[in-house]
Write an enzyme that holds these catalytic residues in place. Sequence first.
Site, PDB file in Angstrom:
ATOM      1  N   TYR A  22       0.615  -1.226  -0.008  1.00  0.00           N
ATOM      2  CA  TYR A  22       0.034  -0.081   0.121  1.00  0.00           C
ATOM      3  C   TYR A  22       0.902   1.235   0.033  1.00  0.00           C
ATOM      4  O   TYR A  22       0.234   2.402  -0.215  1.00  0.00           O
ATOM      5  CB  TYR A  22      -1.034   0.098   1.229  1.00  0.00           C
ATOM      6  CG  TYR A  22      -1.970  -1.359   1.272  1.00  0.00           C
ATOM      7  CD1 TYR A  22      -2.953  -1.178   0.369  1.00  0.00           C
ATOM      8  CD2 TYR A  22      -1.645  -2.274   2.029  1.00  0.00           C
ATOM      9  CE1 TYR A  22      -3.899  -2.151   0.152  1.00  0.00           C
ATOM     10  CE2 TYR A  22      -2.500  -3.420   2.051  1.00  0.00           C
ATOM     11  CZ  TYR A  22      -3.667  -3.455   1.076  1.00  0.00           C
ATOM     12  OH  TYR A  22      -4.325  -4.530   1.103  1.00  0.00           O
ATOM     13  N   ASN A  74     -13.819   2.628  -1.059  1.00  0.00           N
ATOM     14  CA  ASN A  74     -13.045   1.470  -0.885  1.00  0.00           C
ATOM     15  C   ASN A  74     -13.505   0.632   0.233  1.00  0.00           C
ATOM     16  O   ASN A  74     -13.021   0.874   1.431  1.00  0.00           O
ATOM     17  CB  ASN A  74     -11.596   2.129  -0.612  1.00  0.00           C
ATOM     18  CG  ASN A  74     -10.217   0.986  -0.665  1.00  0.00           C
ATOM     19  OD1 ASN A  74     -10.788  -0.187  -0.542  1.00  0.00           O
ATOM     20  ND2 ASN A  74      -9.078   1.310  -0.677  1.00  0.00           N
ATOM     21  N   HIS A  80     -15.505  -8.140  -0.783  1.00  0.00           N
ATOM     22  CA  HIS A  80     -15.619  -9.731  -1.414  1.00  0.00           C
ATOM     23  C   HIS A  80     -16.684 -10.424  -0.581  1.00  0.00           C
ATOM     24  O   HIS A  80     -16.938 -11.628  -0.940  1.00  0.00           O
ATOM     25  CB  HIS A  80     -14.209 -10.211  -1.136  1.00  0.00           C
ATOM     26  CG  HIS A  80     -13.241  -9.371  -1.597  1.00  0.00           C
ATOM     27  ND1 HIS A  80     -12.860  -8.886  -2.892  1.00  0.00           N
ATOM     28  CD2 HIS A  80     -12.011  -8.931  -0.631  1.00  0.00           C
ATOM     29  CE1 HIS A  80     -11.715  -8.284  -2.947  1.00  0.00           C
ATOM     30  NE2 HIS A  80     -11.351  -8.135  -1.519  1.00  0.00           N
ATOM     31  N   HIS A 100      -9.781   0.507  -5.276  1.00  0.00           N
ATOM     32  CA  HIS A 100      -8.821  -0.244  -4.373  1.00  0.00           C
ATOM     33  C   HIS A 100      -7.378   0.338  -5.018  1.00  0.00           C
ATOM     34  O   HIS A 100      -6.846   0.363  -5.932  1.00  0.00           O
ATOM     35  CB  HIS A 100      -8.894  -1.604  -4.936  1.00  0.00           C
ATOM     36  CG  HIS A 100     -10.260  -2.211  -4.541  1.00  0.00           C
ATOM     37  ND1 HIS A 100     -10.614  -2.494  -3.282  1.00  0.00           N
ATOM     38  CD2 HIS A 100     -11.317  -2.608  -5.326  1.00  0.00           C
ATOM     39  CE1 HIS A 100     -12.062  -3.099  -3.160  1.00  0.00           C
ATOM     40  NE2 HIS A 100     -12.237  -2.831  -4.454  1.00  0.00           N
TER      41      HIS A 100
END
Length: 163
Positions: A22, A74, A80, A100
């Site tokens: 990230y 986000n 999911h 994302h």
Amino acid sequence: MKIKVIHGPNLNMLGIREVNLYGPMKLEDINKNMEAFAKQNGFEIEFYQSNHEGDIVDAIQESLNENVDGIIINPAALTHYSVAIRDAIKAVNLPTIEIHMTNTAAREEFRHKSLISDIVAGTITGFGPFSYHLGLIAMIQILNEIKMAKEAQAKAQAQANKQ
């Protein structure tokens, strides 16, 4: 016009967790950059972060009472498996962009499926913190197009009323 940015679980840990994935930028810095760009373009922007699914659902629903014109979200890991977030996005019926920071298609198999990608205006993945900037550019474009369409419709209606 007003844009709401919703950050999901663990995004408050940006700059600390999995920096190799990230990057070192903190969430506060991403928010500051987005705020500056939004203001430059005449948009109001607000930010919300939660590690809790129900709170995120509430934040999406509250957008209707806050005169929000579009949502950038986000959902992080909730992407999911959260049918609740999907249903909330559908319920408010606002232009929404999914963000994302990593390329979820290049990660673990369980990250390949998004429960919201088919109901949002678009999805931006894999550009690190810049994913948020790209999402903001896209949202500004969408909202400006909606505004212009409404103005054109009002003008056409006014002309029709004169006849």
